[in-house]
Motif scaffolding. Structure first.
Motif, PDB file in Angstrom:
ATOM      1  N   ASP A  99       0.819  -1.301   0.044  1.00 21.76           N
ATOM      2  CA  ASP A  99       0.013  -0.073  -0.096  1.00 21.76           C
ATOM      3  C   ASP A  99       1.133   1.258   0.001  1.00 21.76           C
ATOM      4  OD1 ASP A  99      -2.282  -1.638  -0.025  1.00 21.76           O
ATOM      5  OD2 ASP A  99      -2.500  -1.433   2.213  1.00 21.76           O
ATOM      6  N   SER A 100       2.008   1.276   0.889  1.00 23.80           N
ATOM      7  CA  SER A 100       2.879   2.160   0.846  1.00 23.80           C
ATOM      8  C   SER A 100       3.631   2.809  -0.364  1.00 23.80           C
ATOM      9  CB  SER A 100       4.037   1.993   2.243  1.00 23.80           C
ATOM     10  OG  SER A 100       4.888   3.217   1.918  1.00 23.80           O
ATOM     11  N   THR A 101       3.657   1.726  -1.225  1.00 30.22           N
ATOM     12  CA  THR A 101       4.636   1.950  -2.628  1.00 30.22           C
ATOM     13  C   THR A 101       3.688   1.826  -3.702  1.00 30.22           C
ATOM     14  OG1 THR A 101       5.022  -0.489  -2.808  1.00 30.22           O
ATOM     15  CG2 THR A 101       6.558   0.762  -1.615  1.00 30.22           C
ATOM     16  N   GLY A 102       2.435   1.785  -3.619  1.00 28.18           N
ATOM     17  CA  GLY A 102       1.571   1.799  -4.621  1.00 28.18           C
ATOM     18  C   GLY A 102       1.461   0.550  -5.446  1.00 28.18           C
ATOM     19  N   GLY A 103       2.202  -0.708  -4.852  1.00 27.99           N
ATOM     20  CA  GLY A 103       2.395  -1.645  -5.744  1.00 27.99           C
ATOM     21  C   GLY A 103       3.652  -1.633  -6.710  1.00 27.99           C
ATOM     22  N   VAL A 111      15.962  -7.177   2.525  1.00 25.97           N
ATOM     23  CA  VAL A 111      16.233  -6.264   3.594  1.00 25.97           C
ATOM     24  C   VAL A 111      17.583  -5.655   3.128  1.00 25.97           C
ATOM     25  CG1 VAL A 111      16.804  -6.062   6.109  1.00 25.97           C
ATOM     26  CG2 VAL A 111      14.773  -7.492   5.305  1.00 25.97           C
ATOM     27  N   GLU A 112      17.696  -4.485   3.467  1.00 28.03           N
ATOM     28  CA  GLU A 112      19.312  -3.912   3.122  1.00 28.03           C
ATOM     29  C   GLU A 112      19.447  -3.064   4.388  1.00 28.03           C
ATOM     30  OE1 GLU A 112      20.332  -0.582   0.287  1.00 28.03           O
ATOM     31  OE2 GLU A 112      20.188  -2.349  -0.847  1.00 28.03           O
ATOM     32  N   GLY A 113      20.740  -3.004   5.040  1.00 30.44           N
ATOM     33  CA  GLY A 113      21.032  -2.237   5.994  1.00 30.44           C
ATOM     34  C   GLY A 113      20.400  -2.584   7.272  1.00 30.44           C
ATOM     35  N   GLY A 114      19.733  -3.698   7.354  1.00 29.52           N
ATOM     36  CA  GLY A 114      19.040  -3.912   8.835  1.00 29.52           C
ATOM     37  C   GLY A 114      17.769  -3.060   9.082  1.00 29.52           C
ATOM     38  N   HIS A 115      17.510  -2.453   8.047  1.00 25.80           N
ATOM     39  CA  HIS A 115      16.133  -1.342   8.482  1.00 25.80           C
ATOM     40  C   HIS A 115      15.298  -1.261   7.443  1.00 25.80           C
ATOM     41  CE1 HIS A 115      18.083   2.055   7.024  1.00 25.80           C
ATOM     42  NE2 HIS A 115      19.168   1.727   7.691  1.00 25.80           N
ATOM     43  N   SER A 116      15.895  -1.449   5.994  1.00 28.35           N
ATOM     44  CA  SER A 116      15.000  -0.901   4.931  1.00 28.35           C
ATOM     45  C   SER A 116      14.487  -2.196   4.087  1.00 28.35           C
ATOM     46  CB  SER A 116      16.149  -0.297   3.781  1.00 28.35           C
ATOM     47  OG  SER A 116      16.375   0.862   4.236  1.00 28.35           O
ATOM     48  N   VAL A 117      13.335  -2.363   3.836  1.00 24.98           N
ATOM     49  CA  VAL A 117      12.651  -3.413   3.297  1.00 24.98           C
ATOM     50  C   VAL A 117      12.250  -3.043   1.609  1.00 24.98           C
ATOM     51  CG1 VAL A 117      12.098  -4.602   5.405  1.00 24.98           C
ATOM     52  CG2 VAL A 117      10.684  -2.999   4.380  1.00 24.98           C
ATOM     53  N   CYS A 118      11.961  -4.049   0.897  1.00 27.14           N
ATOM     54  CA  CYS A 118      11.340  -3.770  -0.253  1.00 27.14           C
ATOM     55  C   CYS A 118      10.768  -5.259  -0.738  1.00 27.14           C
ATOM     56  CB  CYS A 118      12.611  -3.628  -1.379  1.00 27.14           C
ATOM     57  SG  CYS A 118      12.386  -3.789  -3.204  1.00 27.14           S
ATOM     58  N   LEU A 119       9.588  -4.982  -1.273  1.00 31.57           N
ATOM     59  CA  LEU A 119       8.800  -6.093  -1.799  1.00 31.57           C
ATOM     60  C   LEU A 119       9.432  -6.912  -2.867  1.00 31.57           C
ATOM     61  CD1 LEU A 119       5.106  -5.366  -1.716  1.00 31.57           C
ATOM     62  CD2 LEU A 119       6.330  -7.047  -0.452  1.00 31.57           C
ATOM     63  N   THR A 120       9.416  -8.236  -2.892  1.00 29.37           N
ATOM     64  CA  THR A 120       9.847  -8.944  -4.266  1.00 29.37           C
ATOM     65  C   THR A 120       8.534  -9.220  -5.022  1.00 29.37           C
ATOM     66  OG1 THR A 120       9.350 -11.225  -3.237  1.00 29.37           O
ATOM     67  CG2 THR A 120      11.566 -10.108  -2.838  1.00 29.37           C
ATOM     68  N   ASP A 121       8.968  -9.533  -6.370  1.00 31.68           N
ATOM     69  CA  ASP A 121       7.909  -9.940  -7.328  1.00 31.68           C
ATOM     70  C   ASP A 121       6.994 -10.912  -6.577  1.00 31.68           C
ATOM     71  OD1 ASP A 121       8.560  -8.037  -9.173  1.00 31.68           O
ATOM     72  OD2 ASP A 121       9.550  -9.545 -10.235  1.00 31.68           O
ATOM     73  N   ALA A 122       7.686 -11.846  -6.003  1.00 31.61           N
ATOM     74  CA  ALA A 122       6.796 -12.908  -5.215  1.00 31.61           C
ATOM     75  C   ALA A 122       5.927 -12.159  -4.371  1.00 31.61           C
ATOM     76  CB  ALA A 122       7.852 -14.090  -4.736  1.00 31.61           C
ATOM     77  N   ARG A 141       4.663  -9.417  -4.109  1.00 31.32           N
ATOM     78  CA  ARG A 141       3.538  -8.270  -4.664  1.00 31.32           C
ATOM     79  C   ARG A 141       2.447  -9.523  -5.250  1.00 31.32           C
ATOM     80  NH1 ARG A 141       6.821  -6.219  -8.660  1.00 31.32           N
ATOM     81  NH2 ARG A 141       4.916  -5.479  -9.813  1.00 31.32           N
ATOM     82  N   GLN A 142       2.981 -10.505  -5.934  1.00 31.59           N
ATOM     83  CA  GLN A 142       2.109 -11.447  -6.378  1.00 31.59           C
ATOM     84  C   GLN A 142       1.357 -12.069  -5.331  1.00 31.59           C
ATOM     85  OE1 GLN A 142       4.425 -13.888  -9.100  1.00 31.59           O
ATOM     86  NE2 GLN A 142       4.765 -12.220 -10.469  1.00 31.59           N
ATOM     87  N   HIS A 153      -2.309 -11.006  -4.345  1.00 32.59           N
ATOM     88  CA  HIS A 153      -3.416 -11.339  -5.475  1.00 32.59           C
ATOM     89  C   HIS A 153      -4.121 -12.299  -4.808  1.00 32.59           C
ATOM     90  CE1 HIS A 153      -2.297  -8.085  -8.102  1.00 32.59           C
ATOM     91  NE2 HIS A 153      -0.899  -8.528  -8.319  1.00 32.59           N
ATOM     92  N   GLY A 154      -3.574 -13.082  -3.947  1.00 29.77           N
ATOM     93  CA  GLY A 154      -4.280 -14.361  -3.228  1.00 29.77           C
ATOM     94  C   GLY A 154      -4.704 -14.098  -1.994  1.00 29.77           C
ATOM     95  N   VAL A 155      -4.431 -12.983  -1.396  1.00 31.90           N
ATOM     96  CA  VAL A 155      -4.712 -12.768   0.002  1.00 31.90           C
ATOM     97  C   VAL A 155      -5.819 -11.812   0.054  1.00 31.90           C
ATOM     98  CG1 VAL A 155      -4.043 -11.355   2.041  1.00 31.90           C
ATOM     99  CG2 VAL A 155      -2.214 -12.872   0.748  1.00 31.90           C
TER     100      VAL A 155
END
Length: 75
Positions: free
Chosen positions: A20-24, A56-67, A69-70, A73-75
């Motif tokens: 939601d924060s990244t607009g997907g 996870v990068e630097g112990g505090h930054s996170v990023c969704l993978t394609d998996a 994000r996908q 769609h099932g949640v």
């Protein structure tokens, strides 16, 4: 269908909030305070990383993978 653990439920909540924060949009990094402090948040992040949903990068930054994000769609 197997019942979700508290850690898995929190991991899915974090993924949804990040989506939601990244607009997907792919490869959008966000800071997540509290990862390195241990506890439930750290466990949920580790679970999501182990399942290939988050990076996870630097112990505090996170990023969704394609998996990750996908998965939504099932949640």
């Amino acid at each position: 269908m197997a019942r979700k653990t508290k850690t898995e439920s929190l991991a899915l909540h974090l993924i949804r909030a990040l989506y939601d924060s990244t607009g997907g949009r792919p490869m959008q990094w966000r800071s997540l305070a509290g990862i390195s402090e241990g506890g439930e948040t750290q466990e949920a992040v580790h679970l999501a990383v182990d399942r290939g949903w988050l990076l996870v990068e630097g112990g505090h930054s996170v990023c969704l993978t394609d998996a990750g994000r996908q998965l939504l769609h099932g949640v």
